[in-house]
Design an enzyme around this catalytic site. Structure first.
Site, PDB file in Angstrom:
ATOM      1  N   LYS A 228      20.817  -1.462   7.592  1.00 35.91           N
ATOM      2  CA  LYS A 228      19.725  -0.486   7.530  1.00 35.91           C
ATOM      3  C   LYS A 228      20.071   0.756   8.356  1.00 35.91           C
ATOM      4  O   LYS A 228      19.856   1.895   7.930  1.00 35.91           O
ATOM      5  CB  LYS A 228      18.436  -1.147   8.037  1.00 35.91           C
ATOM      6  CG  LYS A 228      17.273  -0.219   8.266  1.00 35.91           C
ATOM      7  CD  LYS A 228      16.719   0.352   6.981  1.00 35.91           C
ATOM      8  CE  LYS A 228      15.676   1.411   7.301  1.00 35.91           C
ATOM      9  NZ  LYS A 228      15.151   2.049   6.103  1.00 35.91           N
ATOM     10  N   CYS A 286      11.676   7.320   9.800  1.00 36.29           N
ATOM     11  CA  CYS A 286      12.960   6.596   9.791  1.00 36.29           C
ATOM     12  C   CYS A 286      14.121   7.473  10.237  1.00 36.29           C
ATOM     13  O   CYS A 286      14.810   7.154  11.202  1.00 36.29           O
ATOM     14  CB  CYS A 286      13.240   6.053   8.402  1.00 36.29           C
ATOM     15  SG  CYS A 286      12.131   4.712   7.955  1.00 36.29           S
TER      16      CYS A 286
HETATM   17  N1  LIG Z   1       7.799   4.414   6.619  1.00 37.20           N
HETATM   18  C1  LIG Z   1       8.944   4.254   5.995  1.00 37.20           C
HETATM   19  O1  LIG Z   1       9.289   5.004   5.074  1.00 37.20           O
HETATM   20  C2  LIG Z   1       9.878   3.134   6.337  1.00 37.20           C
HETATM   21  C3  LIG Z   1      10.926   2.828   5.461  1.00 37.20           C
HETATM   22  C4  LIG Z   1      11.760   1.772   5.754  1.00 37.20           C
HETATM   23  C5  LIG Z   1      11.589   1.044   6.926  1.00 37.20           C
HETATM   24  N2  LIG Z   1      10.572   1.367   7.783  1.00 37.20           N
HETATM   25  C6  LIG Z   1      10.417   0.557   8.985  1.00 37.20           C
HETATM   26  O2  LIG Z   1       9.337  -0.339   8.729  1.00 37.20           O
HETATM   27  C7  LIG Z   1       8.596  -0.573   9.942  1.00 37.20           C
HETATM   28  C8  LIG Z   1       7.137  -0.249   9.713  1.00 37.20           C
HETATM   29  O3  LIG Z   1       7.031   1.129   9.401  1.00 37.20           O
HETATM   30  P1  LIG Z   1       5.652   1.761   8.910  1.00 37.20           P
HETATM   31  O4  LIG Z   1       5.961   3.152   8.488  1.00 37.20           O
HETATM   32  O5  LIG Z   1       4.976   0.857   7.952  1.00 37.20           O
HETATM   33  O6  LIG Z   1       4.839   1.753  10.301  1.00 37.20           O
HETATM   34  P2  LIG Z   1       3.256   1.869  10.496  1.00 37.20           P
HETATM   35  O7  LIG Z   1       3.058   2.365  11.877  1.00 37.20           O
HETATM   36  O8  LIG Z   1       2.665   2.642   9.350  1.00 37.20           O
HETATM   37  O9  LIG Z   1       2.744   0.368  10.373  1.00 37.20           O
HETATM   38  C9  LIG Z   1       2.870  -0.584  11.356  1.00 37.20           C
HETATM   39  C10 LIG Z   1       1.601  -1.426  11.354  1.00 37.20           C
HETATM   40  O10 LIG Z   1       1.775  -2.530  12.222  1.00 37.20           O
HETATM   41  C11 LIG Z   1       0.542  -2.765  12.888  1.00 37.20           C
HETATM   42  N3  LIG Z   1       0.802  -3.569  14.084  1.00 37.20           N
HETATM   43  C12 LIG Z   1       1.269  -3.169  15.295  1.00 37.20           C
HETATM   44  N4  LIG Z   1       1.401  -4.220  16.113  1.00 37.20           N
HETATM   45  C13 LIG Z   1       1.014  -5.312  15.419  1.00 37.20           C
HETATM   46  C14 LIG Z   1       0.937  -6.698  15.708  1.00 37.20           C
HETATM   47  N5  LIG Z   1       1.300  -7.165  16.891  1.00 37.20           N
HETATM   48  N6  LIG Z   1       0.478  -7.514  14.748  1.00 37.20           N
HETATM   49  C15 LIG Z   1       0.098  -7.061  13.524  1.00 37.20           C
HETATM   50  N7  LIG Z   1       0.163  -5.756  13.201  1.00 37.20           N
HETATM   51  C16 LIG Z   1       0.613  -4.894  14.115  1.00 37.20           C
HETATM   52  C17 LIG Z   1       0.010  -1.377  13.154  1.00 37.20           C
HETATM   53  O11 LIG Z   1      -1.376  -1.398  13.415  1.00 37.20           O
HETATM   54  C18 LIG Z   1       0.380  -0.672  11.853  1.00 37.20           C
HETATM   55  O12 LIG Z   1      -0.657  -0.748  10.902  1.00 37.20           O
HETATM   56  C19 LIG Z   1       9.275   0.265  11.004  1.00 37.20           C
HETATM   57  O13 LIG Z   1      10.192  -0.524  11.722  1.00 37.20           O
HETATM   58  C20 LIG Z   1       9.999   1.328  10.215  1.00 37.20           C
HETATM   59  O14 LIG Z   1      11.100   1.842  10.910  1.00 37.20           O
HETATM   60  C21 LIG Z   1       9.703   2.374   7.499  1.00 37.20           C
END
Ligand SMILES: NC(=O)c1ccc[n+]([C@@H]2O[C@H](COP(=O)([O-])OP(=O)(O)OC[C@H]3O[C@@H](n4cnc5c(N)ncnc54)[C@H](O)[C@@H]3O)[C@@H](O)[C@H]2O)c1
Length: 460
Positions: A228, A286
């Site tokens: 990744k 990201c």
């Molecule tokens: N946004 C993107 O385009 C993308 C693409 C690929 C990978 N990622 C990766 O995916 C992951 C998530 O990204 P995202 O954009 O969805 O983030 P986000 O902040 O939108 O979502 C994370 C969610 O997790 C929840 N959360 C936090 N702590 C928690 C816990 N202990 N238990 C349950 N829920 C909890 C938060 O309230 C939030 O809703 C990251 O590591 C990111 O780097 C993101």
């Protein structure tokens, strides 16, 4: 002997997944979690979203989502209505679901180090409700070894069970891009790095039968974690190269897009060269952090890496570069920024999304706000509350009111809606000799010029 997805033979897992005879818990129902959860529910699976934010849970249970991704609202509304998708803050829901997919956030710390606090908390809470036969899949972007050395011990201690013996554990990075997330989720192969072969096979069966995609099984979770980071480092560096080519082409009076398009016809290593497009900046959750994860990783083993720093530094120059272009274009028209009326179109971090996290548009908008110009801002994708993280100026309700009497249109996110109003109509509304700075190179220069604009793209 463990029961459930992990304790079963390949054929049994296949039947279980094909027959949707279990459920999937999606822990962390933010951007990625909501896309995955809604798509899996749409494919017929009972999905339970688990999040610590009550507002997210309430929204989902009312059939709504604040995640602005094309097609997502309809999927959520439909799946909640037919009872296949629900959300809760209660982790005991983990117990009823054979597959648990974890997508909590992994932000960047003040010293550019990854913060894994949410991963630890989620692993602890999941571990308390883990049952033999479960398969736990981590999808958050994390530094190598996180699954094995951080998540695994927490899960094992909290549950009293053993990964690879009682329950399955794997890291499967999420590689979709916002704006086309639903299509990409159901078309890109999934990389699977598991603690043992049975976990890997359970994941591969799940992805094949639910999303219809192949799996690329690598040796272990740490390899998948590195995949990744390698992907995102490549994207950031590639765009940085396109951006420097664009700056050079601007100075030399060439069209960088023509250069790139022609350059990309050369085969190399079995595939054509694939230089990406220059733009006013790289943002989002990201690409702004993952190269720093790599840099931090290098430092942790005594390596001083150049690539991540270079890609980040080059891409971070683009908003100021874009503002500089605007100043020059207006000066060519005998105008100053402070005496001009400027319409910004699009403040999301990229085209066709409402996500403003770490958006490069914020720097351009801040410079414009400081300049004293008359500023209007329009973005049909961004909710008012999210817009306030970028600008204190209330959003214009439509493109026509934003553009009226403008001396310059500045496209910072090239949303498809902007192409619905004919350029000739926009030129009619704007001031005569209006500058059109296309920060995403998403308009046809000839068409914009023919409509009466003084057009300039990034590198063209
Ligand atoms: N946004 C993107 O385009 C993308 C693409 C690929 C990978 N990622 C990766 O995916 C992951 C998530 O990204 P995202 O954009 O969805 O983030 P986000 O902040 O939108 O979502 C994370 C969610 O997790 C929840 N959360 C936090 N702590 C928690 C816990 N202990 N238990 C349950 N829920 C909890 C938060 O309230 C939030 O809703 C990251 O590591 C990111 O780097 C993101």
């Amino acid at each position: 002997m463990a029961q459930g997805a992990f304790g079963s033979s390949d054929a049994e897992i296949d039947l279980l997944v094909r027959g949707m005879r279990s459920g999937i818990a999606v822990v962390g129902f933010g951007y990625i979690g909501t896309v995955i959860g809604a798509v899996l529910a749409d494919r017929g699976w009972p999905v339970t979203g688990i999040d610590v934010r009550q507002s997210v849970v309430d929204d989902i249970n009312q059939g709504k989502t604040a995640v602005a991704e094309p097609g997502l609202s309809d999927l959520v509304a439909h799946s909640v209505r037919n009872g296949r998708l629900r959300a809760t803050t209660d982790f005991s829901a983990v117990a009823e679901n054979d597959f648990v997919i974890v997508n909590v956030g992994t932000p960047l710390g003040p010293d550019y180090e990854p913060i894994v606090d949410d991963i630890k908390a989620a692993a602890q809470a999941v571990g308390q409700h883990l049952r033999p036969g479960h398969v736990i899949i981590l999808k958050s972007t994390v530094p190598p070894d996180t699954t094995e050395t951080l998540v695994r011990p927490i899960l094992e201690e909290a549950s009293g069970l053993q990964a690879g013996v009682d329950f399955g554990l794997a890291f499967c990075p999420e590689r979709l891009a916002e704006g086309q997330a639903i299509h990409e989720l159901t078309s890109i192969p999934v990389v699977v790095g598991a603690v043992d072969e049975r976990s890997a096979r359970a994941c591969a069966t799940l992805w094949r039968q639910t999303l219809g995609v192949d799996s690329v099984i690598v040796d272990d979770p740490r390899t998948a974690e590195m995949v990744k980071l390698a992907d995102n480092l490549w994207v950031d560096l590639n765009v940085a190269m396109a951006n420097e080519l664009a700056k050079l082409c601007d100075q030399l009076g060439m069209d960088a897009l023509q250069v790139i398009e022609a350059a990309n016809t050369m085969p190399k290593g079995g595939n054509p060269v694939n230089i990406l497009r220059p733009s006013m900046g790289v943002g989002g959750y990201c690409l702004t952090k993952d190269p720093w994860f790599v840099n931090h990783l290098g430092e942790s083993v005594g390596l001083k890496l150049s690539i991540p720093r270079t890609s980040r530094t080059v891409n971070d120059t683009m908003p100021a570069y874009t503002y500089g272009l605007l100043t020059e274009l207006l000066a060519d028209q005998g105008k100053s920024i402070e005496a001009s009326r400027i319409a910004v179109l699009g403040i999301a971090f990229k085209n066709n999304t409402g996500d403003c996290r770490l958006t490069p548009t914020k720097y351009v908008v801040s410079l414009l706000e400081q300049s004293g110009c008359q500023l209007s801002v329009h973005d049909p994708w961004v909710a008012e509350e999210e817009a306030q993280t970028v600008t204190s100026i209330p959003l214009s309700p439509d493109i026509e009111s934003a553009v009226k009497d403008a001396d310059a249109l500045v496209v910072l996110a090239g949303h498809r809606e902007f192409h619905k109003t004919p350029l000739t109509r926009l030129a009619e509304l704007a001031a005569t000799g209006c500058v059109f700075l296309d920060g995403r190179n998403s308009f046809d220069p000839a068409a914009a010029r023919a409509a009466g604009f003084v057009y300039k793209g990034i590198g063209r």
